[in-house]
Design a protein around this motif. Structure first.
Motif, mmCIF file in Angstrom:
data_model
loop_
_atom_site.group_PDB
_atom_site.id
_atom_site.type_symbol
_atom_site.label_atom_id
_atom_site.label_comp_id
_atom_site.label_asym_id
_atom_site.label_seq_id
_atom_site.Cartn_x
_atom_site.Cartn_y
_atom_site.Cartn_z
ATOM 1 N N ILE A 135 0.868 -1.192 0.000
ATOM 2 C CA ILE A 135 0.000 0.000 0.000
ATOM 3 C C ILE A 135 0.894 1.228 0.000
ATOM 4 O O ILE A 135 1.811 1.338 0.822
ATOM 5 C CB ILE A 135 -0.933 -0.020 1.221
ATOM 6 C CG1 ILE A 135 -1.844 -1.236 1.116
ATOM 7 C CG2 ILE A 135 -1.746 1.272 1.311
ATOM 8 C CD1 ILE A 135 -2.782 -1.435 2.273
ATOM 9 N N ILE A 136 0.629 2.130 -0.943
ATOM 10 C CA ILE A 136 1.556 3.258 -1.128
ATOM 11 C C ILE A 136 0.819 4.600 -1.056
ATOM 12 O O ILE A 136 -0.375 4.673 -1.315
ATOM 13 C CB ILE A 136 2.319 3.131 -2.474
ATOM 14 C CG1 ILE A 136 1.345 2.980 -3.651
ATOM 15 C CG2 ILE A 136 3.289 1.962 -2.425
ATOM 16 C CD1 ILE A 136 2.003 3.084 -5.016
ATOM 17 N N TRP A 188 0.831 9.061 -1.963
ATOM 18 C CA TRP A 188 0.841 9.847 -3.196
ATOM 19 C C TRP A 188 2.081 10.730 -3.375
ATOM 20 O O TRP A 188 2.271 11.298 -4.437
ATOM 21 C CB TRP A 188 -0.407 10.751 -3.239
ATOM 22 C CG TRP A 188 -0.657 11.480 -1.937
ATOM 23 C CD1 TRP A 188 -1.552 11.106 -0.976
ATOM 24 C CD2 TRP A 188 0.004 12.645 -1.437
ATOM 25 N NE1 TRP A 188 -1.489 11.978 0.095
ATOM 26 C CE2 TRP A 188 -0.541 12.932 -0.163
ATOM 27 C CE3 TRP A 188 1.017 13.488 -1.935
ATOM 28 C CZ2 TRP A 188 -0.126 14.017 0.624
ATOM 29 C CZ3 TRP A 188 1.437 14.558 -1.156
ATOM 30 C CH2 TRP A 188 0.872 14.822 0.108
ATOM 31 N N LYS A 191 -1.791 -1.563 -3.945
ATOM 32 C CA LYS A 191 -2.959 -0.656 -3.887
ATOM 33 C C LYS A 191 -2.367 0.745 -3.986
ATOM 34 O O LYS A 191 -1.647 1.200 -3.103
ATOM 35 C CB LYS A 191 -3.690 -0.834 -2.559
ATOM 36 C CG LYS A 191 -5.135 -0.413 -2.561
ATOM 37 C CD LYS A 191 -5.413 1.066 -2.695
ATOM 38 C CE LYS A 191 -5.313 1.843 -1.410
ATOM 39 N NZ LYS A 191 -5.409 3.313 -1.647
ATOM 40 N N GLU A 226 -5.063 7.018 -3.917
ATOM 41 C CA GLU A 226 -6.206 7.513 -4.689
ATOM 42 C C GLU A 226 -5.881 8.792 -5.458
ATOM 43 O O GLU A 226 -6.461 9.048 -6.512
ATOM 44 C CB GLU A 226 -7.437 7.703 -3.799
ATOM 45 C CG GLU A 226 -7.207 8.296 -2.420
ATOM 46 C CD GLU A 226 -6.849 7.269 -1.342
ATOM 47 O OE1 GLU A 226 -5.924 6.458 -1.569
ATOM 48 O OE2 GLU A 226 -7.469 7.296 -0.264
ATOM 49 N N GLY A 238 -8.748 3.748 0.729
ATOM 50 C CA GLY A 238 -8.220 2.963 1.846
ATOM 51 C C GLY A 238 -9.177 1.916 2.388
ATOM 52 O O GLY A 238 -8.906 0.708 2.302
ATOM 53 N N GLY A 294 -7.790 -0.828 0.264
ATOM 54 C CA GLY A 294 -6.577 -1.134 1.048
ATOM 55 C C GLY A 294 -6.876 -2.153 2.136
ATOM 56 O O GLY A 294 -6.140 -3.130 2.313
ATOM 57 N N PHE A 301 3.681 -1.218 3.888
ATOM 58 C CA PHE A 301 2.850 -0.014 3.856
ATOM 59 C C PHE A 301 3.713 1.233 3.999
ATOM 60 O O PHE A 301 4.623 1.276 4.827
ATOM 61 C CB PHE A 301 1.862 -0.082 5.031
ATOM 62 C CG PHE A 301 1.075 1.195 5.249
ATOM 63 C CD1 PHE A 301 -0.102 1.433 4.547
ATOM 64 C CD2 PHE A 301 1.514 2.162 6.145
ATOM 65 C CE1 PHE A 301 -0.823 2.609 4.744
ATOM 66 C CE2 PHE A 301 0.803 3.343 6.347
ATOM 67 C CZ PHE A 301 -0.361 3.564 5.648
ATOM 68 N N SER A 306 0.591 7.377 6.534
ATOM 69 C CA SER A 306 0.542 8.104 7.802
ATOM 70 C C SER A 306 0.645 7.158 8.997
ATOM 71 O O SER A 306 0.357 5.957 8.890
ATOM 72 C CB SER A 306 -0.764 8.886 7.887
ATOM 73 O OG SER A 306 -1.849 7.985 7.876
ATOM 74 N N THR A 362 -2.890 5.595 9.810
ATOM 75 C CA THR A 362 -3.296 4.463 8.971
ATOM 76 C C THR A 362 -2.356 3.283 9.177
ATOM 77 O O THR A 362 -2.786 2.127 9.155
ATOM 78 C CB THR A 362 -3.341 4.879 7.489
ATOM 79 O OG1 THR A 362 -4.121 6.063 7.377
ATOM 80 C CG2 THR A 362 -3.959 3.808 6.625
HETATM 81 P P1 ADP Z 1 -2.033 10.155 3.349
HETATM 82 O O1 ADP Z 1 -2.410 11.135 4.384
HETATM 83 O O2 ADP Z 1 -0.663 10.285 2.828
HETATM 84 O O3 ADP Z 1 -3.063 9.950 2.290
HETATM 85 P P2 ADP Z 1 -2.733 7.586 4.410
HETATM 86 O O4 ADP Z 1 -1.980 6.825 5.425
HETATM 87 O O5 ADP Z 1 -4.142 7.926 4.670
HETATM 88 O O6 ADP Z 1 -1.849 8.847 4.180
HETATM 89 O O7 ADP Z 1 -2.683 6.848 3.004
HETATM 90 C C1 ADP Z 1 -1.628 6.032 2.575
HETATM 91 C C2 ADP Z 1 -2.208 4.856 1.819
HETATM 92 O O8 ADP Z 1 -2.972 4.077 2.735
HETATM 93 C C3 ADP Z 1 -3.158 5.246 0.697
HETATM 94 O O9 ADP Z 1 -2.960 4.360 -0.394
HETATM 95 C C4 ADP Z 1 -4.517 5.013 1.322
HETATM 96 O O10 ADP Z 1 -5.541 4.745 0.392
HETATM 97 C C5 ADP Z 1 -4.245 3.797 2.175
HETATM 98 N N1 ADP Z 1 -5.213 3.583 3.267
HETATM 99 C C6 ADP Z 1 -5.960 4.490 3.913
HETATM 100 N N2 ADP Z 1 -6.735 3.904 4.848
HETATM 101 C C7 ADP Z 1 -6.481 2.572 4.798
HETATM 102 C C8 ADP Z 1 -6.956 1.423 5.511
HETATM 103 N N3 ADP Z 1 -7.860 1.507 6.460
HETATM 104 N N4 ADP Z 1 -6.449 0.218 5.183
HETATM 105 C C9 ADP Z 1 -5.509 0.099 4.222
HETATM 106 N N5 ADP Z 1 -5.035 1.132 3.514
HETATM 107 C C10 ADP Z 1 -5.494 2.367 3.781
#
Ligand code: ADP
Length: 503
Positions: A167-168, A170, A194, A197, A226, A230, A244, A247, A250
């Motif tokens: 999971i990556i 942006w 994944k 977005e 996510g 995700g 992963f 953040s 997450t």
């Molecule tokens: P950012 O603030 O950089 O978007 P996130 O940690 O929210 O940080 O997102 C990093 C990645 O984790 C994205 O690909 C996002 O879609 C994915 N993500 C967000 N929520 C979840 C979740 N509950 N389970 C798995 N992946 C997730």
């Protein structure tokens, strides 16, 4: 081995708008482009204009399942292939990616708003380098012989884990994906990514390009959000490793879900990286180093950005004024324009979050906000998410701007008087990803380097991730390392012990 007809060009193209349209509405599963099972899509927006440039498939549990099942089937054959041959194929991918460096640079600039010359093309180059590096490591998947008993041959072998769910985020999606996909593949795993977005296109094109040489199913990618995409990937029973980047918040959710299945997790999370500048530093080199360390060319959207800079008091005023002048000299504008140094923030939500920090800093008694650079004047960019970089002085350790990750073009510069005090301030953080020290006194520098709580400490430089050097944080910045041979061995293989009794 891409054999089905698809609308993307075979040859590299810098028409990123046409390429974005051609990549619309699909995932890449089992060696071909497929729409989401639901047929649903979501828009991909150019943050420099606000225009929709493509759509992305709205991946959900059914798409995740299709991809993981294909990856699991492919993994059996992939793991049987001699490791050096797998590496050779990954190396061949690197050659294709190199040919497409300019194309990928344009495409990532379009979807993320990162300037082509200063960031996006560079990222595409590093991606090829990462695949090239790991492609050469197939023969390093070695085990050991263990002295157990004279008549018992006892050895360990390195085996792949199976299907890896990656999971990556942006901010540097191509590079962060490469750090996961390259070692996972060479070690004999197959991968389902994944994407983030906000930036699903360039990573999808990379997947397509690599599928020109990889067997189908080895590398799959799904776009989606996510919780809908995700989360089912992390929880899928056939995913045997989760990696992963994102953040802290997450990351904790992902780690918890993976622990329910007892699968290993690598987490690359946030940072609040200190830069410590001593009065005896090479001043010009340090000013230039600070300019790149702040990652303002990436609008500060970097976990290793020097977001708190501590400067020894005798050179504090001079340093601040030189930094203001240097940032003022940077050109903010169209990410696709070669003259541009600084592009846009990724999304409206992120824009508002960063603005909130800036307003809070401004409202803090005693603080000064030095706004630098100029907004672009081109009317075509008037809806773009451009934000003038800000250097703050006069904030102390209690400020949220000093403590929290902003992920925007904001740096706080503070004076210090003594090495012990600055070390304590630098370590007074929930994060521990990276740090840099700037001094000609290597005795002090090395002493502090050993005592800084960070996964990566650099003296008199502050480079981004480099192939062959372990990268990863301590404390809330994450678990595990990436980018190196050790990272591949530790995080993408397990050691099996085999004993043969020959008595
Ligand atoms: P950012 O603030 O950089 O978007 P996130 O940690 O929210 O940080 O997102 C990093 C990645 O984790 C994205 O690909 C996002 O879609 C994915 N993500 C967000 N929520 C979840 C979740 N509950 N389970 C798995 N992946 C997730």
């Amino acid at each position: 081995m891409l054999d089905t007809p698809h609308p993307t060009p075979h040859a590299p193209t810098t028409d990123c708008f046409a390429l974005a349209r051609a990549l619309s509405g699909v995932n890449f599963i089992g060696g071909r482009y497929v729409p989401a099972a639901s047929g649903k899509t979501f828009p991909v927006v150019n943050p420099a204009t606000g225009a929709e440039v493509a759509t992305a498939a709205y991946g959900e549990a059914a798409d995740v399942d299709a991809a993981v099942q294909d990856a699991a089937r492919a993994q059996k054959e992939w793991a049987k292939m001699p490791a050096r041959k797998r590496g050779a194929l990954v190396h061949a991918c690197a050659a294709i990616l190199k040919e497409h460096q300019d194309e990928l640079g344009h495409l990532i600039a379009l979807e993320t708003g990162k300037a082509l010359r200063t960031e996006s093309r560079v990222e595409a180059g590093v991606v090829a380098d990462i695949f090239e590096f790991f492609g050469g490591l197939g023969s390093e998947l070695k085990g050991e012989s263990v002295p157990f008993a004279p008549n018992v041959l006892s050895v360990t072998v390195r085996e792949p884990l199976g299907v890896v769910g990656a999971i990556i985020p942006w901010n540097v999606p191509m590079l962060l994906m490469a750090l996961k996909v390259a070692p996972a593949l060479v070690a004999g795993n197959t991968v389902v990514v994944k994407s983030a977005e906000e930036a699903p296109l360039a990573v999808m094109r990379i997947c397509e390009l690599m599928n020109r040489v990889l067997p189908p199913g080895c590398f799959n990618i799904i776009s989606g959000f996510g919780p809908e995409c995700g989360a089912p990937l992390v929880m899928h029973p056939k995913v045997r490793k989760v990696t992963f980047t994102g953040s802290v918040e997450t990351g904790k959710i992902v780690a918890k879900a993976a622990s329910e299945k007892l699968v290993p997790v690598t987490l690359e999370l946030g940072g609040k990286s200190p830069m410590i500048v001593f009065a005896d530093c090479d001043f010009e080199k340090t000013v230039a180093g600070a300019l790149t360390s702040m990652r303002f060319t990436r609008q500060g959207q970097s976990c290793t950005a020097a977001s708190r800079i501590y400067v020894e008091r005798p050179i504090f005023d001079e340093f601040v004024s030189r930094m203001k002048a240097a940032v003022n000299g940077m050109v903010m504008g169209d990410p696709l324009d070669e003259k541009t140094d600084i592009g846009t923030i990724i999304s409206q939500g992120q824009f508002e979050k960063v603005q909130g920090f800036i307003e809070e800093g401004r409202a803090t008694p005693g603080a000064t906000a030095h706004e630098c650079s100029a907004m672009p004047s081109d009317p075509a960019l008037k809806k773009g998410l451009f934000l003038r970089p800000v250097i703050f002085t006069g904030l102390d350790a209690s400020s949220r701007l000093v403590r929290e990750e902003i992920f925007g073009p904001v740096t706080v510069i503070q004076p210090f008087d003594d090495p012990e005090a600055v070390l304590a301030a630098a370590n007074d953080s929930e994060y521990g990803l990276a740090a840099s020290l700037w001094t000609n006194n290597l005795k002090v520098g090395l002493d502090l380097a050993h005592r800084l709580e960070a996964g990566l400490v650099q003296i008199n430089q502050n480079l981004v991730v480099q192939a062959n050097l372990s990268y990863g944080g301590v404390k809330s910045s994450g678990l595990g390392k990436e980018a190196s041979l050790e990272a591949m061995l530790e995080h993408f293989t397990h050691k099996k012990t085999i004993m043969v009794n020959m008595a």
